[in-house]
Enzyme design. Structure first.
Site: not given
Ligand code: NAD
Length: 260
Positions: A143, A156
């Site tokens: 991130s 986080y």
């Molecule tokens: P999201 O909530 O859309 O998707 C997350 C997925 O992870 C879901 O399908 C959920 O079921 C799955 N998940 C949760 N806990 C789990 C577990 N214990 N085992 C297996 N699967 C599990 O979230 P996103 O925004 O797509 O985030 C994905 C990654 O990207 C994360 O690591 C998040 O920190 C990172 N990220 C997101 C953003 C953003 O702005 N969306 C920015 C930087 C980093």
């Protein structure tokens, strides 16, 4: 299941958001994709989408906080597709509180998913990549918070910063086996994870949801624009094709929020 003559990727958290976008992008590029998630129903929908596009995918139910579940999921990937060439260690959640109010149980939940999950998935994939003699790519979803701190996000930021260290160690240990490692660092992307944070931050900070978007999430970007799922999926695909020149490093896609 149809197996295509390309590489094999396992993407965790691929049922939603960034993981889903990465899985679809890789599948469109001819990669056989394992959709690994706790949410099997949503994961099956992504696998169906990929099949409709002419790609190859199947679902494994995986909880990245469980050693047994991770080992079983990666074993299944190798049993069905014969290999694991790419790991996208992406599953994640968000919990926000000011530090003085952060419940220890919630801190531990964050560590279990972001830190233990990264360790367990990369260790399991690394073993197969080393044993196969073919090497591979391990891509952690970091991130902008791998590089900067923000209020309310102590676990986080702690865990996302930690991915940089894990990535560097694996790059050194894995080099002789052709294993290359990376951290992809998105700025804010409108996925379900972020949609959920907007009202939460609005309440915690006592400001409107519009202000959260403008004055918190996108405040330090150069143009006030969200990063997109496509931006991240393209970067992940690019890294799967890297020669190794970028191993051990992070790539930031944040509209100038963090510049390095
Ligand atoms: P999201 O909530 O859309 O998707 C997350 C997925 O992870 C879901 O399908 C959920 O079921 C799955 N998940 C949760 N806990 C789990 C577990 N214990 N085992 C297996 N699967 C599990 O979230 P996103 O925004 O797509 O985030 C994905 C990654 O990207 C994360 O690591 C998040 O920190 C990172 N990220 C997101 C953003 C953003 O702005 N969306 C920015 C930087 C980093």
């Amino acid at each position: 299941m149809e197996f295509m003559p390309g590489k094999v990727a396992l993407v965790t958290g691929a049922a939603s958001g960034l993981g889903r976008g990465c899985a679809i992008k890789l599948a469109k590029k001819g990669v056989n994709v394992v959709i690994a998630d706790v949410n099997v129903e949503a994961a099956e929908k992504v696998a169906s989408e990929i099949k409709v596009l002419g790609g190859s995918a199947f679902v494994v139910e995986m909880d990245v906080t469980s050693e047994e579940s991770v080992e079983a999921g990666i074993r299944r990937c190798v049993e069905v597709y014969g290999s694991i060439d790419i790991l996208v260690s992406n599953a994640g959640i968000q919990i926000v509180h000011p530090i003085e109010e952060f419940p220890f149980e919630e801190w531990k939940k964050m560590m279990a998913i972001h830190a233990d999950g990264a360790f367990l998935t990369s260790r399991a994939a690394y073993r197969y990549m080393k044993e196969s003699g073919k090497g591979g790519k391990i891509i952690f979803m970091g991130s902008a918070h791998s590089h900067v701190g923000s209020k309310l996000k102590s676990p986080y930021c702690f865990a996302k910063h930690g991915l940089l260290g894990l990535c560097r160690v694996l790059a050194k240990e894995g080099a002789e086996y052709g294993i290359h490692t990376y951290v992809v660092c998105p700025g804010f992307v409108k996925t379900p994870l972020v949609e959920k944070q907007i009202p939460e931050q609005s309440e915690a900070l006592g400001i409107s949801e519009e202000e959260v978007i403008k004055n918190v999430m996108l405040k330090d970007t150069v143009d006030g624009i969200f990063t997109t799922v496509e931006d991240i999926a393209n970067a992940v695909y690019y890294l799967t094709e890297d020669s190794g020149a970028m191993t051990g490093q992070s790539i930031v896609l944040s509209h100038g929020w963090h510049m390095n």
